[in-house]
Design an enzyme around this catalytic site. Sequence first.
Site, short mmCIF file in Angstrom:
data_model
loop_
_atom_site.label_atom_id
_atom_site.label_comp_id
_atom_site.label_asym_id
_atom_site.label_seq_id
_atom_site.Cartn_x
_atom_site.Cartn_y
_atom_site.Cartn_z
N HIS A 141 0.92 -0.85 0.31
CA HIS A 141 -0.15 0.38 -0.01
C HIS A 141 0.54 0.83 0.29
O HIS A 141 1.65 1.41 1.22
CB HIS A 141 -1.25 0.01 0.81
N ARG A 142 1.06 1.99 -1.08
CA ARG A 142 1.37 2.99 -1.31
C ARG A 142 3.45 2.93 -1.15
O ARG A 142 4.21 3.53 -0.98
CB ARG A 142 1.27 4.41 -0.53
N GLU A 194 0.84 -0.83 -5.30
CA GLU A 194 -0.22 0.18 -4.92
C GLU A 194 0.51 1.96 -5.26
O GLU A 194 1.00 2.46 -4.69
CB GLU A 194 -0.72 -0.20 -3.66
N ASP A 221 -1.48 5.45 -5.85
CA ASP A 221 -2.60 5.94 -6.22
C ASP A 221 -2.42 7.27 -6.89
O ASP A 221 -1.06 7.78 -7.18
CB ASP A 221 -3.23 7.01 -4.82
N HIS A 235 -1.20 10.19 -2.36
CA HIS A 235 -3.37 9.95 -2.46
C HIS A 235 -3.98 10.88 -2.18
O HIS A 235 -4.81 10.79 -2.67
CB HIS A 235 -2.67 9.13 -1.13
N GLN A 238 -7.88 -0.10 -9.70
CA GLN A 238 -8.87 0.29 -8.54
C GLN A 238 -9.63 1.30 -8.90
O GLN A 238 -8.85 2.76 -8.88
CB GLN A 238 -8.11 -0.38 -7.26
N GLU A 272 -4.35 2.55 -8.98
CA GLU A 272 -6.09 4.02 -8.34
C GLU A 272 -6.00 4.81 -9.00
O GLU A 272 -5.35 6.11 -9.00
CB GLU A 272 -5.79 3.74 -6.46
O1 G3P Z 1 -7.24 1.81 -2.56
C1 G3P Z 1 -6.82 0.26 -1.30
C2 G3P Z 1 -7.29 2.09 -0.21
O2 G3P Z 1 -5.74 2.62 -0.53
C3 G3P Z 1 -7.86 3.21 -0.32
O3 G3P Z 1 -7.98 4.41 0.57
O4 G3P Z 1 -7.07 6.52 1.17
O5 G3P Z 1 -5.78 4.66 1.41
O6 G3P Z 1 -6.54 5.26 -0.86
P1 G3P Z 1 -6.62 4.36 0.42
CA CA Z 2 -5.39 3.28 -2.61
#
Ligand code: G3P
Ligand code: CA
Length: 316
Positions: free
Chosen positions: A63-64, A90, A92, A105, A208, A172
């Site tokens: 995540h990130r 991941e 954003d 993000h 996503q 995302e």
């Molecule tokens: O993309 C899954 C999760 O990362 C969604 O929450 O706010 O961290 O992008 P966020």
């Molecule tokens: Ca995300």
Amino acid sequence: MKKLLVAISLIIIIISGCSMTADNNKDMEAAKQESTSVEKNTSKIDSVEDSLLSPDRILNIAHRGASGHAPEHTIASYALANEMNGDYLEIDLQMTEDGELIAMHDSEVDRTTGGEGAVAELTSEDIDLLDAGEWFNEEHPDLAEPVFSEAKVPTLREIFETFGKESNYYIETKIPEESPGMVEELADVLEEYGMLDDDMEEGQIIIQSFSEASLREMHELEPSLPLIQLISYDKKADITGEELDNINEYAIGIGANYKHISKEYVQKVRDAGLLVHPYTVNEKEDMERLIDWGVTGMFTNYPDRLNDVLDDMDSE
Ligand code: G3P
Ligand code: CA
């Protein structure tokens, strides 16, 4: 300085055995040989165990990047995620005033850079002047590294140039309704970097979004791309058969905030032939519980921790 940072990152990658481990490369090679057709965006996902999209796999989605260890959405964070054998980087996406896709993000640069203002009102040149890691060193002195002070905000192009086709990307589109053209631009950049070519493993790119409209738009543009519908629940999660049927029209799975889902929810989504990837799971006991419930992967800031959990479970 950007070139220097990219060079440092490349050295890290090479030293650490490139961005995929030998095991991951073996998995991907085996999947290439064994995987038959995956009927994307339907409920009929193959059960070939090594396939990235197999419901028998538990995907480790960094995540990130490895953002529990390094400043989020920086080349350093992604490089570390690969070193830690995360399955996916991941990312954003936000879009600048001049239409460049960058990894960030927030819709404003204030939290993660030394600058201020909305990404949509800054040019890619403005963004390129910002530091993206100083905040991390200040907030986490125990994790601080001099190299983080050099971190910049990467564009999607720079990420692909750095990590290439050997990495897997879980991308995302953030608030795409406020960035007209974001989906087309993403499709163009994917094409420009060969990320839609036949030599890519099935599932190496996943898109996503919380926005159904943007996922449907991507599905129209690139029907072969696997899509995940993100959902944010603010109370105990439930989902109707009608909602599952709707998602099954364009996506292969659901990403939901883990705190509000239950075993029954996970089962219901799995029974509908969809993958389930909860976000953002950082504690081992939560990881273990969710795996026990049948999730097919999860987003975590600690890909190393999730791999420890998976290794422990394998050895039991
Ligand atoms: O993309 C899954 C999760 O990362 C969604 O929450 O706010 O961290 O992008 P966020
Ligand atoms: Ca995300």
